[in-house]
Design an enzyme around this catalytic site. Structure first.
Site, PDB file in Angstrom:
ATOM      1  N   LYS A  31     -90.057  79.800 -39.631  1.00  0.00           N
ATOM      2  CA  LYS A  31     -90.365  79.359 -40.987  1.00  0.00           C
ATOM      3  C   LYS A  31     -90.657  80.522 -41.927  1.00  0.00           C
ATOM      4  O   LYS A  31     -90.286  80.476 -43.090  1.00  0.00           O
ATOM      5  CB  LYS A  31     -91.517  78.354 -40.993  1.00  0.00           C
ATOM      6  CG  LYS A  31     -92.877  78.969 -40.831  1.00  0.00           C
ATOM      7  CD  LYS A  31     -93.941  77.896 -40.693  1.00  0.00           C
ATOM      8  CE  LYS A  31     -95.168  78.493 -40.062  1.00  0.00           C
ATOM      9  NZ  LYS A  31     -95.999  79.232 -40.994  1.00  0.00           N
ATOM     10  N   THR A  32     -91.283  81.569 -41.407  1.00  0.00           N
ATOM     11  CA  THR A  32     -91.527  82.726 -42.274  1.00  0.00           C
ATOM     12  C   THR A  32     -90.199  83.347 -42.679  1.00  0.00           C
ATOM     13  O   THR A  32     -90.002  83.751 -43.821  1.00  0.00           O
ATOM     14  CB  THR A  32     -92.400  83.769 -41.559  1.00  0.00           C
ATOM     15  OG1 THR A  32     -93.526  83.103 -41.003  1.00  0.00           O
ATOM     16  CG2 THR A  32     -92.894  84.821 -42.535  1.00  0.00           C
ATOM     17  N   ASP A 217     -96.919  77.852 -47.887  1.00  0.00           N
ATOM     18  CA  ASP A 217     -96.859  77.934 -46.430  1.00  0.00           C
ATOM     19  C   ASP A 217     -98.041  77.151 -45.837  1.00  0.00           C
ATOM     20  O   ASP A 217     -99.054  76.981 -46.500  1.00  0.00           O
ATOM     21  CB  ASP A 217     -96.949  79.417 -46.031  1.00  0.00           C
ATOM     22  CG  ASP A 217     -96.495  79.632 -44.606  1.00  0.00           C
ATOM     23  OD1 ASP A 217     -96.012  78.667 -43.991  1.00  0.00           O
ATOM     24  OD2 ASP A 217     -96.632  80.767 -44.116  1.00  0.00           O
ATOM     25  N   GLU A 218     -97.920  76.718 -44.625  1.00  0.00           N
ATOM     26  CA  GLU A 218     -99.016  76.012 -43.929  1.00  0.00           C
ATOM     27  C   GLU A 218     -99.586  74.871 -44.780  1.00  0.00           C
ATOM     28  O   GLU A 218    -100.794  74.730 -44.935  1.00  0.00           O
ATOM     29  CB  GLU A 218    -100.155  76.985 -43.578  1.00  0.00           C
ATOM     30  CG  GLU A 218     -99.721  78.265 -42.899  1.00  0.00           C
ATOM     31  CD  GLU A 218     -99.499  78.124 -41.413  1.00  0.00           C
ATOM     32  OE1 GLU A 218     -99.519  76.969 -40.913  1.00  0.00           O
ATOM     33  OE2 GLU A 218     -99.291  79.149 -40.751  1.00  0.00           O
ATOM     34  N   GLN A 248    -100.176  71.767 -36.225  1.00  0.00           N
ATOM     35  CA  GLN A 248    -100.914  73.028 -36.293  1.00  0.00           C
ATOM     36  C   GLN A 248    -102.010  72.983 -37.341  1.00  0.00           C
ATOM     37  O   GLN A 248    -102.494  74.010 -37.802  1.00  0.00           O
ATOM     38  CB  GLN A 248     -99.961  74.180 -36.593  1.00  0.00           C
ATOM     39  CG  GLN A 248     -98.989  74.442 -35.463  1.00  0.00           C
ATOM     40  CD  GLN A 248     -98.119  75.659 -35.737  1.00  0.00           C
ATOM     41  OE1 GLN A 248     -98.608  76.769 -35.849  1.00  0.00           O
ATOM     42  NE2 GLN A 248     -96.828  75.437 -35.850  1.00  0.00           N
ATOM     43  N   ARG A 586     -98.264  80.868 -29.569  1.00  0.00           N
ATOM     44  CA  ARG A 586     -98.180  82.249 -30.061  1.00  0.00           C
ATOM     45  C   ARG A 586     -97.448  83.136 -29.086  1.00  0.00           C
ATOM     46  O   ARG A 586     -96.974  84.217 -29.429  1.00  0.00           O
ATOM     47  CB  ARG A 586     -99.584  82.870 -30.278  1.00  0.00           C
ATOM     48  CG  ARG A 586    -100.501  82.230 -31.302  1.00  0.00           C
ATOM     49  CD  ARG A 586     -99.854  82.025 -32.622  1.00  0.00           C
ATOM     50  NE  ARG A 586     -99.337  80.651 -32.698  1.00  0.00           N
ATOM     51  CZ  ARG A 586     -98.457  80.252 -33.594  1.00  0.00           C
ATOM     52  NH1 ARG A 586     -97.956  81.102 -34.448  1.00  0.00           N
ATOM     53  NH2 ARG A 586     -98.032  79.003 -33.619  1.00  0.00           N
TER      54      ARG A 586
END
Length: 694
Positions: A31-32, A217-218, A248, A586
DNA sequence: GCCTAAGTGCTTTTT
DNA sequence: GCACTTAGGC
């Protein structure tokens, strides 16, 4: 622009530039990459100018990461793109529009510790017993209200309990105090811009025109205030792209509401939705384990995360004897990795900041370089806080909180009496403490500040810091002391100067104002250092958005992770599980899950069962390394209680809350008592409720 | 006003 | 275990 290295859905996500766009992006789905590529796409195709783009992330780390990536794609034009956290975006709005909201130019930002100090002081003024009404709870209540856009006057409508009543009183005073001292707390950085836009539609319009393209984002972590702010600015052009993953969402304690992402399609008409389900980060094993765990949550959209990465090796599960053994195990595993891995490929995650200490000690012993991310340890040191308070006061003389902190540093015989008199005069004349100084030893203090202020115009930041240390006598005092302690403090102050220096090198000539604003939002020293070849230690919360080849998760015990405060309600427990999901996802190649049979907690030894999350992973993905099968831990709560009566070890008692228990130890007037309990969690309780002999 | 010793409560997680 | 508060002696 070349989008060849994106998959179909990623490509679509980049190419849809107009209208509301919801990208549901699973962990590690790139996504980044999509966000940064999208920004580059907008600019390179001349759809938007750099200054028309607003990209918002949650943490400073994430913002920095995104900025770096965009800069490497676009070069220096990227500096004109506003990429920041919600809070620093708020600061930039306030810096342009403090006047409209009735603030002075040199407003100060209070961190949560400062807010707490203010609240403690108000409690004192109002004669409220802080033991009966916890300042922290009051602060949290006020903060969460503010994040729901509830100010003290609206709050008055919700007052039900006595605690609400007290909170309301404090809330009113708190608002007054902040305004009076020209200070903003973190929450103000979100709600004042909203207030500004509501009162001044023309200002809102200018922001809408400026930021025609908005990326968040997020998004699952946005709270009400952030949600409204975004909605206002995007209302005109509606080119809003949000990225997130409700699995998340881990910030509900801060008021974040993952329903914001679930409701996005309802909130914004004609939303296009794109799913990113392919994971590029982790091995199949790690992903399978993550899926195993997260499927135990009921409130989620069904996503099917998959990968064509290799299966990879099994997850290593180690059950240590005690907390020392735990960190030693991690350290020895890290040593095995060193030959074939960079240190920066290794990370250790934990649930609470306090857990870093054992890990640090073990790594220090073995000479393995590490950094603790998100530790405010440095900025929490007394001498650093004093220095910053001086700087804040030099910048903003109305800053009563800072003045009270340093007026007697170093000691010059200004005590409670003097301060009480000063406060009284300040209240009567409706002025700041600083202004109300007109004689006595306090005047000396005022003169010093005046002197530094006068000199400050012609000095660089670092020079100003040096001058402050000398004029105030802080440096002299420590030099005279000549103890190990004072040496460390002097070193820390030197370290602080090296921070300001780095800061100046990076940003050119920098004002005290800019510096103070920066450190009020980024109070993590690691952000200013370039020590990259080290092992990373951090909480799972700080780890979000990052990835490492090798990940260790420690403290996987019931009561620690899931945390004891989150085990009562299903909703909290699901958030803990999401947090665990974040931790697991992660890892790129190797994952270790570690816990300990016994550990020292609050100075007491406790034995916790293994975290339920471990048993939620199918055995086939785990290499278990425990020399006995999990014993059924004796189920008990341990309580420690003050009592004047005589008790002996082994005696049975009855507790009015927990029922029957047995005295385990007697230490002066402190009793440790074991109670049977179905959760098997030790709960430490002291100094309250009564027990009876049987 | 300052210092010390004893007492107390405490830890989620971040901006 | 630690940081913070409070009481009491100087």
């Amino acid at each position: 622009m070349n989008l060849e290295n994106l998959n179909e859905n990623q490509k679509k996500a980049v190419e849809i530039t107009e209208g509301p766009l919801l990208i549901l992006a699973g962990a590690g789905s790139g996504k980044t990459k999509v966000l940064t590529t999208k920004i580059a796409y907008l600019i390179m195709n001349n759809i938007a100018q750099p200054e028309n783009i607003l990209a918002i992330t949650f943490t400073n780390k994430a913002a920095k990461e995104m900025k770096d990536r965009v800069i490497s794609m676009l070069g220096s034009v990227a500096y004109n793109i506003q990429i920041s956290t919600f809070h620093s975006f708020g600061v930039s709005i306030m810096r342009s529009h403090y006047k409209e909201l009735g603030y002075d130019k040199n407003f100060m930002i209070l961190d949560s510790d400062d807010s707490l100090t203010v609240i403690k002081r108000i409690l004192k003024d109002l004669n409220i017993d802080p033991k009966q009404y916890s300042p922290k709870m009051i602060r949290n209540r006020i903060s969460s209200s503010k994040n729901e856009l509830i100010d003290s006057s609206i709050f008055s409508k919700y007052v039900k309990t006595e605690f609400d009543e007290i909170t309301h009183k404090v809330f009113i005073k708190y608002e007054e105090k902040l305004k009076q001292t020209n200070s903003l707390d973190f929450d103000d950085l979100l709600i004042l811009p909203i207030q500004l836009f509501r009162q001044n539609p023309e200002i809102l319009l200018s922001y809408q025109e400026k930021f025609k393209y908005i990326l968040i984002d997020e998004y699952q972590d946005t709270n009400e205030a952030q949600y409204i702010l975004v909605k206002m600015i995007s209302a005109k052009y509606k080119n809003i792209c949000v990225v997130g993953d409700e699995s998340q969402s881990i910030y509900s304690f801060r008021g974040s509401n993952y329903r914001n992402i679930l409701n996005f399609e309802k909130d914004y008409k004609n939303t296009q939705v794109i799913l990113l389900e392919k994971n590029y980060r982790s091995t199949q094993t790690i992903l399978n384990a993550a899926n195993d765990v997260i499927k135990n949550n009921t409130e989620r959209k069904d996503k099917n995360l998959w990968t064509d990465n290799v299966v990879g090796s099994n997850i290593k599960y180690h059950r240590a004897m005690n907390e020392k053994d735990e960190s030693d195990y991690v350290t020895s595993e890290i040593k095995k990795l060193i030959n074939t891995n960079k240190l920066s490929d290794i990370a250790v995650f934990y649930r609470t900041n306090a857990q870093s200490r054992n890990m640090e000690e073990a790594l220090l012993r073995e000479n393995i370089p590490y950094k603790v991310v998100g530790s405010f340890y440095f900025y929490n040191r007394q001498e650093i806080k004093d220095l910053i308070a001086y700087l804040k006061l030099i910048y903003n003389e109305k800053d009563d909180v800072s003045l009270l902190r340093v007026i007697n540093v170093p000691k010059k015989g200004i005590g409670l009496k003097t301060i009480e008199n000063l406060s009284l005069r300040a209240v009567i004349n409706n002025e700041s403490l600083y202004q109300s100084i007109n004689g006595g030893k306090e005047l000396e203090f005022k003169k010093i500040i005046e002197e530094i202020k006068k000199a400050s115009d012609s000095l660089s930041l670092t020079e100003l810091v040096e001058l402050t240390l000398e004029k105030t006598g802080m440096k002299q005092e420590l030099q005279n002391e000549k103890t190990l302690e004072s040496d460390i403090r002097l070193e820390n102050l030197e370290e602080f100067k090296s921070i300001t220096k780095t800061f100046e090198e990076k940003n050119g000539i920098i004002s005290l104002e800019e510096f103070l604003l920066e450190i009020s939002l980024v109070s993590d020293i690691e952000e200013y250092k370039n020590n990259t070849e080290v092992v990373t230690l951090m909480t799972i919360h700080s780890a979000k958005g990052l990835e490492f080849k090798n990940v260790f998760v420690i403290g996987l015990e019931e009561g620690i992770f899931p945390h004891i405060n989150c085990m009562d309600s299903k909703c909290d427990l699901e958030e803990e599980r999401r947090l665990f999901y974040v931790a697991v996802t992660r890892a790129k190649e190797n994952l270790w899950l570690i816990n300990s049979r016994k550990r020292l907690l609050f100075g007491n030894e406790s034995a916790n069962p293994a975290s339920r999350f471990i048993s939620e992973i199918k055995d086939e993905y785990l290499d278990k390394d425990e020399f006995e099968t999990n014993p059924i831990i004796q189920k008990r709560i341990i309580g420690t209680i003050n009592s004047k009566e005589e008790y002996t070890v082994g005696e049975s008692i009855i507790h009015n809350e927990f029922g029957k228990g047995i005295i385990i130890s007697v230490d002066k007037s402190l009793l440790t008592i074991a109670f049977p309990h179905p959760n098997g969690i030790k709960k430490i309780m002291r100094g309250h409720s009564s027990i009876k002999k049987v």
